[in-house]
Design an enzyme around this catalytic site. Structure first.
Site, PDB file in Angstrom:
ATOM      1  N   TYR A   1       0.831  -1.209   0.000  1.00  0.00           N
ATOM      2  CA  TYR A   1       0.000   0.000   0.000  1.00  0.00           C
ATOM      3  C   TYR A   1       0.861   1.252   0.000  1.00  0.00           C
ATOM      4  O   TYR A   1       1.885   1.331   0.688  1.00  0.00           O
ATOM      5  CB  TYR A   1      -0.902  -0.006   1.230  1.00  0.00           C
ATOM      6  CG  TYR A   1      -1.863   1.155   1.275  1.00  0.00           C
ATOM      7  CD1 TYR A   1      -3.101   1.061   0.644  1.00  0.00           C
ATOM      8  CD2 TYR A   1      -1.540   2.336   1.920  1.00  0.00           C
ATOM      9  CE1 TYR A   1      -3.990   2.114   0.675  1.00  0.00           C
ATOM     10  CE2 TYR A   1      -2.427   3.401   1.960  1.00  0.00           C
ATOM     11  CZ  TYR A   1      -3.654   3.289   1.328  1.00  0.00           C
ATOM     12  OH  TYR A   1      -4.532   4.341   1.347  1.00  0.00           O
TER      13      TYR A   1
ATOM     14  N   TRP B   1       1.102   5.603  -2.032  1.00  0.00           N
ATOM     15  CA  TRP B   1       0.804   6.455  -3.185  1.00  0.00           C
ATOM     16  C   TRP B   1       1.854   6.359  -4.279  1.00  0.00           C
ATOM     17  O   TRP B   1       1.565   6.643  -5.430  1.00  0.00           O
ATOM     18  CB  TRP B   1       0.676   7.914  -2.721  1.00  0.00           C
ATOM     19  CG  TRP B   1      -0.636   8.263  -2.124  1.00  0.00           C
ATOM     20  CD1 TRP B   1      -1.297   7.595  -1.144  1.00  0.00           C
ATOM     21  CD2 TRP B   1      -1.467   9.380  -2.462  1.00  0.00           C
ATOM     22  NE1 TRP B   1      -2.477   8.237  -0.822  1.00  0.00           N
ATOM     23  CE2 TRP B   1      -2.598   9.338  -1.628  1.00  0.00           C
ATOM     24  CE3 TRP B   1      -1.346  10.434  -3.368  1.00  0.00           C
ATOM     25  CZ2 TRP B   1      -3.611  10.283  -1.684  1.00  0.00           C
ATOM     26  CZ3 TRP B   1      -2.350  11.389  -3.419  1.00  0.00           C
ATOM     27  CH2 TRP B   1      -3.470  11.306  -2.600  1.00  0.00           C
TER      28      TRP B   1
END
Length: 773
Positions: free
Chosen positions: A115, A117
């Site tokens: 996980y 960005w």
């Protein structure tokens, strides 16, 4: 006079589009594109970070793993030195370990949720890269939902249906300007959050629109413990509220609406399911406790008459309700979103221009933007043959309890026995709660492999570390959340021996006999052309003629035509609830959900309910730790990205993350502005720099996330964090059995002035590195 021609390379980030200025093969500055009216200062951190002393310049392997082989680390992961290795040897090691785990335990023993960005480029998006690679070798255990909005995602799906459609179809800013008269926000409209958006953006427009809303005469009410979550230019009425009590306030508002017959019965009858079961609970017929404004005042700290007056204002005006994403990152986090949807339904304005509900205006830039997002594809990931998954925030639970079962959204989820963790493009030692528990859990797998440009907390807690390029050392395509499609042109050669994720995975794929399946015969340049041509085909379906690739690559950007300036959330449903029925069992807004009720969850009943946070249970705990900690998103970086950068570093206090504390609380503890303080509870302790301000209400501190975790005694749970990471203090508990989301905003702490010799921040220096002889 002759002007010197600057060497500029266009690029895109999650916080905006920039031109990298290059001199002598190095980036010396980043300049926001001229089209951006309000560029993010996070860009100030990028130039110095590219060749920073913390860059990882060659593959690294943890010394203990290299000497003893794979296996549980016993506290050594995160504590031992690294050994520099040539690329071929490091890739061989990783490929053999992946093959060993697959053969011995099966692909579900590989956790590849990874996980984070990562970067804004559509091809080099790290999650897409690692998932494609793992799928080509047989799959992996994945994670579902997001740390940002896990509880919201699940409850919106259950109450309104189609979470992604709801989020992408927010009522547009121009509609609010024209029609809204009262904007009531639970948790604010934080511009610090709106400076970013996943995939990037060309223009930062929200600041300008907020001022247009104010000039249009819209009244703003900011309900939350932090005043600055609403921009001062809005002149918002601030209603400080005890954290985690928004549901109680909304119930008090609902009680007033019913008691004074201000709710829209016709809307509730036609468009909603289950209000008849919810109303008795509000009025006290179910449990003998009327959820009146008087009751709500005792829970929230907001006066009863203020609550009643707000309910009347909301019923008497075209009202937009906005709920910040932070509200649902708390114990029982499903409830504030569910109750906000119910409150909006009671007002009867859902689907009307300027009325209804929004989920996080200001959470990211795109919530309500009138711009039309261009359909730029990402690298195809292919199917995952492994069915195993976990809710995103249950990583430590999974690693510590293989074989155990938890409830999740009406299902039973069994934790697989994870032997290898592969992380690429994120930092779990930022996102996850209770880092001391995560440190313990992180010792359990046999191997952790990570791709990272810098020696952040993840890299230091890995066994094999591949040095990854920054976005400025490779080519890519930026597909922004507004109208921009941008060429992301390589500005400089990779620092040291860094490689891009695609080339790293291609090297592993070759060693594992799946290179052709992974690459499909394409290199970076070929993939960029392929993905851009896919975009051109999608654009053509919209009757838009996008330029050929070569023309696009030579241009500063392509601006995708079109607008959604008249968009109103759920307008079609309001116009015809039969033709445009919602994706819920009843086809309506589910104030009462038979499906959720059938799960029998004690922490998430069948309708919105006031449930005390777990952290509050027991009076002695509140006496020992009397301050509620808000650990929200940072202003000076995106999550933990560029915490090493100049802009983030300039905000530190004595090298530590700042913590905001009310003057009354500071005075009672002998704390002055600029003092280094200990923030602590029974889960951990972290050092921070005090900022004394009345922008936070008494009894509350604001301690923003993202500082790189810096344990005084690495690998040992409970040790002092020297740098200021609030997740050393948060509880690692799911929001409820329904969503199992993170509940970081439900935490009590104490703060005291630090005395004694101030320990040096260690995360600002690389770890010990050895070289084989």
């Amino acid at each position: 006079m002759n002007q010197v021609r600057r060497n500029l390379k266009r690029t895109s980030t999650h916080w905006g589009a920039f031109d990298a200025e290059v001199e002598g093969g190095k980036i010396v500055a980043f300049h926001p594109i001229p089209e951006d009216p309000d560029p993010s200062p996070i860009g100030q951190s990028m130039a110095g970070a590219v060749d920073h002393p913390l860059r990882i310049r060659e593959p690294m392997v943890r010394k203990g793993w290299l000497e003893r082989g794979p296996g549980p680390a016993g506290g050594k992961r995160g504590a031992e030195p690294f050994v520099a290795m040539p690329w071929d040897e490091a890739l061989d090691l990783a490929a053999r370990e992946l093959a060993r785990v697959r053969t011995a335990y099966g692909n579900q023993a590989i956790f590849g949720g990874s996980y984070g960005w990562s970067s804004a480029g559509r091809f080099h998006y790290a999650q897409g890269q690692v998932h494609r690679f793992l799928n080509t070798i047989g799959g992996y255990t994945k994670s579902v939902n997001t740390y940002s909005l896990a509880a919201g995602e699940v409850i919106i799906n259950r109450v309104l249906g189609g979470y992604r459609g709801v989020i992408s179809e927010h009522t547009a800013w121009p509609v609010i300007e024209k029609h809204t008269r009262l904007f009531v926000t639970f948790g604010g409209i934080p511009l610090k959050n709106a400076q970013v958006d996943h995939g990037g953006l060309g223009r930062h427009d929200l600041t300008g629109w907020l001022r247009r809303w104010r000039d249009a005469g819209i009244e703003f009410v900011n309900i939350g413990p932090v005043r600055r979550d609403a921009d001062h230019a809005l002149a918002a009425e601030w209603m400080p509220i005890r954290p985690n009590t928004d549901v109680a306030l909304m119930l008090g508002l609902a009680h007033t609406l019913i008691d004074e017959d201000l709710h829209d019965r016709a809307f509730l009858d036609r468009y909603c399911e289950g209000f008849a079961k919810f109303q008795p609970y509000v009025m006290g017929a179910v449990d003998g406790l009327a959820k009146s404004a008087t009751w709500a005042a005792t829970v929230t700290g907001i006066p009863a008459e203020t609550i009643r007056h707000l309910a009347r204002r909301m019923a008497g005006n075209r009202t937009m309700i906005s709920v910040a994403w932070s509200l649902q990152r708390a114990d029982h986090g499903e409830q504030p979103f569910w109750m906000a949807m119910t409150l909006a339904a009671m007002l009867g304005q859902i689907g009307l221009p300027g009325g209804g509900i929004g989920f996080g205006y200001g959470a990211v830039q795109s919530m309500g933007t009138p711009a039309r997002r261009p359909p730029v594809p990402t690298l195809p990931q292919g199917p995952n043959p492994v069915d195993a998954f976990i809710p995103v925030a249950r990583i430590a639970d999974m690693l510590l309890n293989p074989g155990a079962e938890i409830d999740y959204d009406g299902k039973k989820v069994a934790f697989p026995d994870i032997r290898l963790v592969y992380w690429c493009g994120g930092n779990p030692f930022h996102h996850h709660q209770d880092l001391n528990r995560l440190v313990q859990a992180w010792q359990r797998p046999d191997t952790v492999i990570a791709h990272e440009p810098w020696w952040n907390s993840l890299a230091r807690h890995a066994d094999i570390v591949f040095p990854a390029t920054t976005p400025f050392e490779r080519n890519d395509i930026g597909g922004s959340t507004d109208n921009f499609v941008l060429p992301m042109q390589k500005a400089v050669e990779p620092v040291g021996g860094a490689r891009n994720d695609y080339d790293i995975f291609a090297g592993l794929a070759e060693r594992m006999g799946v290179r052709d399946a992974f690459t499909e015969g394409r290199n970076e340049a070929a993939w960029l052309r392929y993905l851009y041509n896919q975009f051109r085909q999608r654009a053509a379906r919209d009757k838009i003629d996008a330029p050929e690739f070569d023309q696009f690559w030579r241009s500063p950007y392509f601006e995708y035509p079109g607008s959604q300036a008249d968009q109103v959330l759920l307008a079609d449903f309001r116009a015809d609830p039969v033709k445009h029925r919602l994706q819920t069992p009843s086809g309506k807004i589910e104030i009462y959900s038979e499906r959720i009720a059938s799960f029998g969850y004690d922490d998430c009943p069948g309708h919105p309910t006031w449930l005390e946070p777990f952290e509050w249970l027991g009076a002695s705990r509140a006496e020992t730790y009397p301050l509620h900690m808000i650990s929200n998103q940072p202003k000076t970086r995106l999550h933990s990205q560029y915490d090493l950068g100049a802009y983030a570093q300039a905000s530190k206090v004595e090298g530590r993350e700042p913590v905001l504390i009310n003057p009354k609380d500071a005075k009672a503890r002998g704390i002055g502005n600029g003092d280094v303080v200990r923030v602590f509870n029974d889960r951990g302790v972290s050092l921070a720099g005090a900022v004394v301000t009345d922008d936070v209400m008494a009894g509350v501190i604001q301690f923003q996330t993202g500082a790189w975790y810096d344990p005084a005694d690495p690998g040992v749970p409970g040790t002092l964090d020297r740098h200021g990471n609030p997740n050393t203090l948060t509880r690692d508990k799911g929001t409820s059995k329904l969503a199992q989301g993170p509940s970081a905003q439900s935490v009590l702490v104490e703060v005291e002035r630090f005395t004694g010799p101030l320990p040096e921040v260690g995360i600002v220096k690389p770890p010990a590195i050895e070289r084989r002889r």
